[in-house]
Write an enzyme that holds these catalytic residues in place. Structure first.
Site, short mmCIF file in Angstrom:
data_model
loop_
_atom_site.label_atom_id
_atom_site.label_comp_id
_atom_site.label_asym_id
_atom_site.label_seq_id
_atom_site.Cartn_x
_atom_site.Cartn_y
_atom_site.Cartn_z
N LYS A 76 0.81 -1.23 0.00
CA LYS A 76 0.00 0.00 0.00
C LYS A 76 0.84 1.27 0.00
O LYS A 76 0.39 2.31 -0.49
CB LYS A 76 -0.96 0.01 1.20
CG LYS A 76 -2.07 -1.02 1.10
CD LYS A 76 -3.00 -0.92 2.28
CE LYS A 76 -4.09 -1.98 2.21
NZ LYS A 76 -5.05 -1.88 3.33
N ASP A 112 -10.06 2.33 2.28
CA ASP A 112 -10.06 1.79 3.65
C ASP A 112 -10.71 2.78 4.61
O ASP A 112 -11.49 2.42 5.49
CB ASP A 112 -8.64 1.49 4.11
CG ASP A 112 -8.05 0.24 3.47
OD1 ASP A 112 -8.84 -0.66 3.12
OD2 ASP A 112 -6.82 0.17 3.33
#
Length: 291
Positions: A76, A112
Site C-alpha cells: 500500500k 479503507d
C-alpha cells in the site's frame, strides 16, 4: 438489471491473498448489474515476486488490458512511487489500496478510510465518539484513525507496540486535523485510557486466525464502551466476542471489508453497489469458507 457490453478486468496485488473474498464479492455484485467483470488475485507469494515488484506488475497489467487493481499488504505504501496521480485522501494517508488505470495512467485511491467510516455510521450512528482509544497504527490503522477524526472524535489515543510509529502517526494526524487532538500513548497506559474512553478500536493483526488472542486484556472493558475490530477472518474475533459478552456495542471487521470493497467497486465501474446485498453475500462466503 441491464447487461452492458463493457467488460472489466481487475486484479488484487498482495501477499497471502489466494483465499481472499474480494474476487467473489466484486464478481457477484457485478453480475447483479449485468457487468462482464473478472477479478483475479495476484499473490506475490504464489508467483515468488517481492513486494517491490508492485510497479512492474502494474505496468504489465496495464499492457494486458487491466482496468484496475486493488492493493493490499505489503504494497500500500510501496505502490505510491509508481502512480501518476493520487487522490487527496490517499495522499494524506500515504497509502493506496485501489489503482484505476485511465488512459494509460495509474490513479491511486484509498477506500479503507471510507470503508471503516461507512460501517461506523451504519452500525454505531448514535454512539459517543468524543474520546477513542485505537490500538495499532499500521496501514489499516492510519485509515481508521483518519475516519474516526473525520467522524467527530475530539481526542484520539494511539497505542502501538512500536511507540515511534504511534508518535509519527499522531503528529501527521494533528497536522491533518488541527481542531482535533491525537496523542501517542504507551501500552502501560491502556488500563487508564480504556476506562475513560467512549470507544476502542483494534487495528492490529491480533485476533486473526493465524494470530489468535486479543490486543489487550478484555477484562478492562466496562461494558460502557463500544468496540470495533478491523479483522474479519474470523469476523467474530475473540475481542468482539468478549466485548459483546461484556455488554459493549460492537462493530466487526466485516463492515470495513465490505465497505472498502463497495467503494472500490464504485470507483472502478462508476456504479453504486447494493451494500446490504454485499454484506449478506460476504457473510455467506465466510460461512461457506468455515463450513
Amino acid at each position: 438489471m441491464s447487461t452492458t457490453s463493457e467488460s472489466y478486468l481487475v486484479g488484487l496485488i498482495g501477499e497471502g491473498i489466494t483465499a481472499s473474498l474480494s474476487p467473489a464479492m466484486h464478481e457477484a455484485e457485478a453480475a447483479h448489474h449485468g457487468l462482464h467483470y473478472l477479478y483475479r488475485p495476484i499473490d506475490l507469494e504464489a508467483i515468488a515476486r517481492p513486494a517491490t515488484d508492485v510497479g512492474e506488475l502494474l505496468r504489465a497489467g496495464r499492457d494486458l488490458g487491466f482496468n484496475a487493481f486493488n492493493i493490499t499488504h505489503p504494497c500500500k505504501q510501496l505502490v505510491l512511487a509508481h502512480l501518476d496521480e493520487i487522490a487527496p485522501e490517499a495522499a494524506a494517508l500515504q497509502a493506496v489500496n485501489t489503482v484505476l488505470i485511465r488512459d494509460g495512467k495509474f490513479i491511486g485511491h484509498n477506500t479503507d478510510q471510507t470503508g471503516f467510516a461507512s460501517g461506523l455510521a451504519a452500525v454505531l450512528p448514535k454512539a459517543a465518539k468524543d474520546v477513542v482509544v485505537q490500538v495499532g497504527t499500521g496501514g489499516a490503522g492510519s485509515a481508521v484513525a483518519s475516519a474516526l477524526l473525520a467522524a467527530g472524535t475530539a481526542t484520539l489515543h494511539l497505542v502501538d507496540v512500536d511507540s515511534s510509529r504511534a508518535t509519527e502517526r499522531a503528529a501527521a494526524l494533528n497536522t491533518l486535523f488541527p481542531d482535533r487532538r491525537t496523542v501517542a500513548a504507551t501500552v502501560a497506559e491502556l488500563p487508564e485510557l480504556l476506562h475513560a474512553a467512549d470507544g476502542v478500536v483494534n487495528a492490529t493483526p491480533v485476533g486473526m486466525h493465524h494470530h489468535p488472542g486479543t490486543p489487550f486484556d478484555t477484562g478492562l472493558l466496562t461494558g460502557s464502551q463500544w468496540v470495533a475490530d478491523v479483522i474479519y477472518l474470523p469476523v467474530e474475533t475473540q475481542l468482539i466476542a468478549a466485548a459483546r459478552s461484556a455488554g459493549c456495542q460492537v462493530l466487526d471487521g466485516g463492515h470495513m471489508a465490505v465497505g472498502q470493497a463497495a467503494d472500490a467497486f464504485a470507483l472502478i465501474t462508476g456504479i453504486e453497489p447494493d451494500r446490504t446485498r454485499m454484506r449478506a453475500h460476504f457473510l455467506q462466503l465466510l460461512h461457506d469458507q468455515q463450513g
